[in-house]
Write a protein that holds these residues in place. Structure first.
Motif, short mmCIF file in Angstrom:
data_model
loop_
_atom_site.label_atom_id
_atom_site.label_comp_id
_atom_site.label_asym_id
_atom_site.label_seq_id
_atom_site.Cartn_x
_atom_site.Cartn_y
_atom_site.Cartn_z
N GLN A 61 40.86 38.48 30.78
CA GLN A 61 39.71 38.42 31.68
C GLN A 61 38.96 37.09 31.54
OE1 GLN A 61 38.40 39.49 34.17
NE2 GLN A 61 36.18 39.28 34.09
N ARG A 62 38.56 36.72 30.32
CA ARG A 62 37.75 35.52 30.11
C ARG A 62 38.66 34.29 30.02
NH1 ARG A 62 32.47 36.32 28.23
NH2 ARG A 62 31.62 38.16 29.30
N ASN A 113 31.21 45.69 35.12
CA ASN A 113 30.92 45.63 36.56
C ASN A 113 32.07 44.97 37.32
OD1 ASN A 113 28.43 46.90 36.33
ND2 ASN A 113 27.34 44.97 35.97
N SER A 114 32.52 43.81 36.83
CA SER A 114 33.60 43.09 37.50
C SER A 114 34.90 43.89 37.46
CB SER A 114 33.82 41.72 36.85
OG SER A 114 32.68 40.92 36.98
N VAL A 115 35.20 44.45 36.31
CA VAL A 115 36.44 45.19 36.16
C VAL A 115 36.44 46.46 37.00
CG1 VAL A 115 37.89 46.47 34.54
CG2 VAL A 115 36.92 44.26 33.87
N THR A 116 35.32 47.20 36.96
CA THR A 116 35.22 48.43 37.74
C THR A 116 35.35 48.14 39.23
OG1 THR A 116 33.80 49.44 36.08
CG2 THR A 116 33.79 50.43 38.27
N ASP A 117 34.71 47.08 39.69
CA ASP A 117 34.80 46.71 41.11
C ASP A 117 36.23 46.38 41.48
OD1 ASP A 117 33.46 45.85 43.71
OD2 ASP A 117 34.47 43.99 43.12
N ALA A 118 36.91 45.64 40.61
CA ALA A 118 38.31 45.27 40.89
C ALA A 118 39.21 46.50 40.93
CB ALA A 118 38.80 44.28 39.84
N ILE A 119 38.96 47.45 40.02
CA ILE A 119 39.76 48.68 40.01
C ILE A 119 39.52 49.47 41.30
CG2 ILE A 119 40.03 50.92 38.90
CD1 ILE A 119 39.51 49.55 36.23
N ASN A 120 38.27 49.58 41.71
CA ASN A 120 37.93 50.34 42.92
C ASN A 120 38.54 49.73 44.18
OD1 ASN A 120 36.45 52.20 41.47
ND2 ASN A 120 34.50 51.15 41.77
#
Length: 258
Positions: free
Chosen positions: A54-55, A87-94
């Motif tokens: 991620q980073r 937040n970023s990861v959850t948005d990407a999964i959704n």
């Protein structure tokens, strides 16, 4: 089918560790040190599964996987990171950009199991594409076959209607299944009572219906007909007879003109 996996991380030691872990599974392992480099690799190779940190500088793993999702939607994308930007990861999964999020340090067996599952998911999708393609091809071939048969039927019908002799097809139950225009004309059957579907015994004179092979019959009014009767089933699975007839005077005139 060769299983190709792309590992993306800006730390070379992480890429080496993941490669050592996954090499025994027989994967074709590609590596990239950044999201930009990962996109370049994807442009040159067919990849089934992507595992990305991620980073990373310039482009985060989520940003990279979003682009990969847009360009190569069939890939199965996994984030492997020691940082939890939820937040970023959850948005990407959704939004479908990420299939799973796994954390560092990883547990070897769990990571291997998740990557195996990701490849199974990718291969199932490819198999569905293949089956759909085959189905579409079969439907297209069947459509072409039906179209050809319809054209052949239309031509056959036109030929039948243009014949100067009457032609009647009688099914195995004794009902008229086919009759051309000349049959209606010679039997004096207009549109008020078409021959199709009617009992042959009710619509066709006994002299004609009893015609055997190639013969000449005389009607009660003295008119003579040349008739031909053949049994169906030699070239098809049909069960019945074909009766053809024409006025003998017409046949004699045709022979004379010839």
């Amino acid at each position: 089918m060769e299983r190709t996996i792309l590992l993306v991380d800006d730390e070379a030691n992480i890429l080496s560790a993941l490669t050592r872990l996954l090499r025994p599974a027989g994967y074709n392992i590609l590596r990239a040190g950044s999201g930009k480099e990962g996109l370049e690799v994807l442009a040159q190779h067919e990849v089934g599964v992507i595992v990305s940190d991620q980073r990373m500088p310039e482009m985060t793993g989520v940003e990279f996987l979003h682009k990969a999702h847009e360009l190569y939607p069939d890939t199965v994308r996994i984030v492997l990171s020691g940082y939890t930007d939820l937040n970023s990861v959850t948005d990407a999964i959704n939004h479908g950009a990420i299939y799973k999020f796994l954390t560092k340090p990883w547990e070897d067996n769990l990571l291997r199991a998740n990557i195996e599952e990701a490849f199974q998911r990718y291969e199932m999708k490819q198999e569905n594409y293949r089956l759909n393609h085959e189905l579409e091809k079969r439907v297209e071939e069947k459509t072409l076959e039906v179209t050809r048969n319809l054209k052949t039927l239309q031509v056959s019908q036109e030929i039948l209607e243009s014949l100067p002799v009457a032609v009647i097809g009688i099914d195995g139950d004794g009902y008229i299944a086919l009759a051309n225009s000349m049959a209606h004309h010679l039997l004096d059957r207009g549109e008020d009572r078409p021959l199709l579907g009617e009992s042959a015994r009710e619509m066709i004179p006994d002299q004609l219906l009893g015609c055997s092979g190639d013969a000449i019959v005389t009607m009660p009014d003295g008119v003579r007909f040349h008739c031909w009767q053949t049994t169906m089933g030699r070239l098809s699975q049909s069960n019945g007879i074909v009766l053809a007839f024409a006025p003998q005077q017409q046949i004699e005139q045709a022979n004379h003109d010839a």
